[in-house]
Design a protein around this motif. Structure first.
Motif, short mmCIF file in Angstrom:
data_model
loop_
_atom_site.label_atom_id
_atom_site.label_comp_id
_atom_site.label_asym_id
_atom_site.label_seq_id
_atom_site.Cartn_x
_atom_site.Cartn_y
_atom_site.Cartn_z
N ASP A 292 0.86 -1.16 0.14
CA ASP A 292 -0.07 0.02 0.12
C ASP A 292 0.80 1.31 0.14
O ASP A 292 0.60 2.43 -0.48
CB ASP A 292 -0.94 0.03 1.26
CG ASP A 292 -2.10 -1.17 0.98
OD1 ASP A 292 -2.25 -1.34 -0.08
OD2 ASP A 292 -2.67 -1.39 2.16
N ARG A 295 1.97 1.63 -3.38
CA ARG A 295 0.76 2.15 -4.41
C ARG A 295 0.77 3.74 -3.94
O ARG A 295 0.41 4.67 -5.17
CB ARG A 295 -0.11 1.37 -3.94
CG ARG A 295 -1.44 1.81 -4.80
CD ARG A 295 -2.85 0.80 -4.54
NE ARG A 295 -2.44 -0.69 -4.92
CZ ARG A 295 -2.16 -1.57 -4.22
NH1 ARG A 295 -2.48 -1.37 -2.78
NH2 ARG A 295 -2.29 -2.80 -4.62
N ASN A 299 1.04 6.54 -6.88
CA ASN A 299 -0.11 7.38 -7.27
C ASN A 299 0.18 8.82 -7.16
O ASN A 299 -0.14 9.79 -7.89
CB ASN A 299 -1.39 6.94 -6.31
CG ASN A 299 -1.75 5.53 -6.87
OD1 ASN A 299 -1.37 5.15 -7.84
ND2 ASN A 299 -2.66 5.09 -5.94
N LYS A 308 4.41 1.12 -10.97
CA LYS A 308 3.76 0.71 -9.89
C LYS A 308 3.57 -0.81 -9.78
O LYS A 308 3.83 -1.54 -8.76
CB LYS A 308 2.51 1.48 -9.86
CG LYS A 308 1.53 0.92 -8.59
CD LYS A 308 0.51 1.88 -8.49
CE LYS A 308 -0.53 2.08 -9.68
NZ LYS A 308 -1.61 2.86 -9.23
N LYS A 309 3.16 -1.37 -11.03
CA LYS A 309 2.93 -3.08 -10.96
C LYS A 309 4.18 -3.73 -10.43
O LYS A 309 4.44 -4.51 -9.70
CB LYS A 309 2.46 -3.52 -12.20
CG LYS A 309 0.81 -2.92 -12.57
CD LYS A 309 0.40 -3.38 -13.55
CE LYS A 309 -0.81 -3.32 -13.91
NZ LYS A 309 -1.50 -3.64 -15.10
N ILE A 312 5.46 -3.22 -6.99
CA ILE A 312 4.26 -3.89 -5.76
C ILE A 312 4.86 -5.18 -6.03
O ILE A 312 4.98 -6.16 -4.84
CB ILE A 312 3.02 -3.76 -6.52
CG1 ILE A 312 2.70 -2.18 -5.94
CG2 ILE A 312 2.15 -4.77 -5.57
CD1 ILE A 312 1.13 -1.91 -6.23
#
Length: 415
Positions: A292, A295, A299, A308-309, A312
């Motif tokens: 989180d 993320r 963002n 981001k992917k 993570i």
């Protein structure tokens, strides 16, 4: 270093009472004996209208300050700047034939970028000892006008990272005064600077300089939060999570030029900042609590979705990657399949995992084993054995595939 077309342009400018200078990064990199890809020129003694009249084939580019594109090179007229409002764009720009090269150089941010060379005579104009700073490996501001543009804070940190230079203490002190002005920068501009920093030879320097100037938490609080977070000394003799992250980042930078993978290295331990004090120095579950945080970080900075992917996925799987050599074949097969279905590749995760090891143990190449398993033992392999989803059902099919992959891994490992 100049081809005949540039010399011809310089002569035409000279015949019309002007002078052509090589300036900026192209001259700086030439002095450093580094590859030069684009030449940047500054023109004095010529008006905007006159230049267009002399070179009608040139194209005008740029919005905030138009420059001429001629023979694939950019030609800017000498200019001065007057601060009119806060922020990176709060300037009134003046450009005309009366502005000298000395005035143009004075408005620049750091000394190593404030050097000019007369194209025809070869004369070097170095009013602020930029060449000396290049030789000493120092980043230093040109004047107190440095304070007028907050973007210069990140440019200083980035150039220090690019050349592995130190930043002069007087410049650090000016940077410290820019905290409130930094908040005026757009998110898009911040991300551009971060991306450029990640492309440098020692990206950790970028963050270390911001830390030194007490500015790291302005836009990179997730990284700042790693400072002084302890780790088990047995596995982390390097110290706190921040130091660990910087080491991993630079190690990954030596293995790949891909700034996305470097970004994954930067963010992989964000979750450790959330560990409860009573659990320290252990960080059980940080690979999940970091998701989180990453993320939100992505963002806020509006990073591309793939950044981001991948970040993570790296956060989620990097702990398993570190212990995969101790996994039983069945569990290892599950791990390989999970990573293969994620945004991060086995090879990319392998690079980060090896860099994450602070004990200099034997480096693993688990990606080669995983890639081989997936290539050989897959749906086609089962089809050749007349095993289909229609015949056995999805759950049984997946179970059989895992068992076959585990058998393959066991035979490969025992070779």
């Amino acid at each position: 270093m100049f081809d005949e077309n540039i010399i011809k342009i310089a002569k035409i400018i000279k015949e019309n009472n002007g002078t052509l200078y090589l300036v900026g990064g192209s001259l700086r990199d030439t002095i450093l004996n580094l590859p030069v890809h684009d030449l940047d020129f500054c023109v004095t003694g010529i008006s905007f209208v006159k230049f267009k009249e002399l070179f009608p084939q040139s194209k005008i580019i740029g919005k905030d300050f138009p420059v001429f594109l001629l023979n694939s090179h950019e030609f800017a007229l000498a200019r001065t700047e007057l601060k009119t409002s806060s922020g990176h764009l709060g300037f009134k720009i003046t450009s005309n034939e009366t502005i000298t090269i000395q005035e143009d150089l004075k408005r620049r941010d750091i000394t190593i970028n404030a050097i000019a060379k007369d194209v025809l005579t070869g004369e070097i104009i170095d009013l602020f000892d930029g060449i000396s700073d290049l030789q000493k490996g120092v980043i230093r501001h040109v004047s107190n006008a440095f304070l007028e543009d907050p973007l210069r804070v990140y440019r200083v940190a980035r150039f220090a990272a690019k050349f592995n230079f130190k930043v002069d203490n007087s410049t650090i002190e000016l940077m410290k005064k820019q905290r409130s002005e930094l908040l005026t920068l757009s998110v898009e501009r911040i991300f551009i600077e971060l991306k450029k920093a990640l492309q440098t030879s020692t990206p950790s320097t970028f963050f270390n300089i911001l830390k030194q100037a007490n500015l790291l938490n302005v836009h990179f609080k997730e990284i700042y939060n790693l400072i002084d977070v302890p780790q088990p000394e047995k596995y982390h003799p390097e110290g706190d999570v921040y130091n660990h992250t910087m080491i991993v980042l630079d190690k990954v930078a030596k293995e790949t030029n891909d700034e996305v993978i470097r970004f994954c290295a930067l963010t992989h331990d964000f979750g450790k900042a959330e560990t409860k004090k009573e659990l320290l120095p252990q960080h059980i579950g940080h690979e999940m609590s970091g998701i989180d945080i990453i993320r939100d970080f992505c963002n806020r900075l509006k990073t591309p979705t793939i950044w981001k992917k991948k970040a993570i996925a790296t956060c989620k799987y990097h702990m398993k990657a570190g212990i995969c050599k101790d996994m039983r074949p069945y569990k290892l097969a599950k791990f390989f399949n999970e990573v293969n279905k994620s945004a991060i590749t086995l090879k990319e995760l392998n690079i980060i995992s090896n860099a994450d090891d602070m004990l200099n143990r034997e480096k693993l190449q688990f990606n080669e084993l995983g890639e081989k398993m997936i290539k050989i033992i897959n749906g086609n392999f089962l089809k050749e054995q007349n095993i289909t989803v229609q015949a056995v059902g999805v759950e049984k099919y997946n179970q059989i595939l895992l068992e076959k992959q585990a058998e393959f891994l066991k035979s490969e490992i025992n070779k």
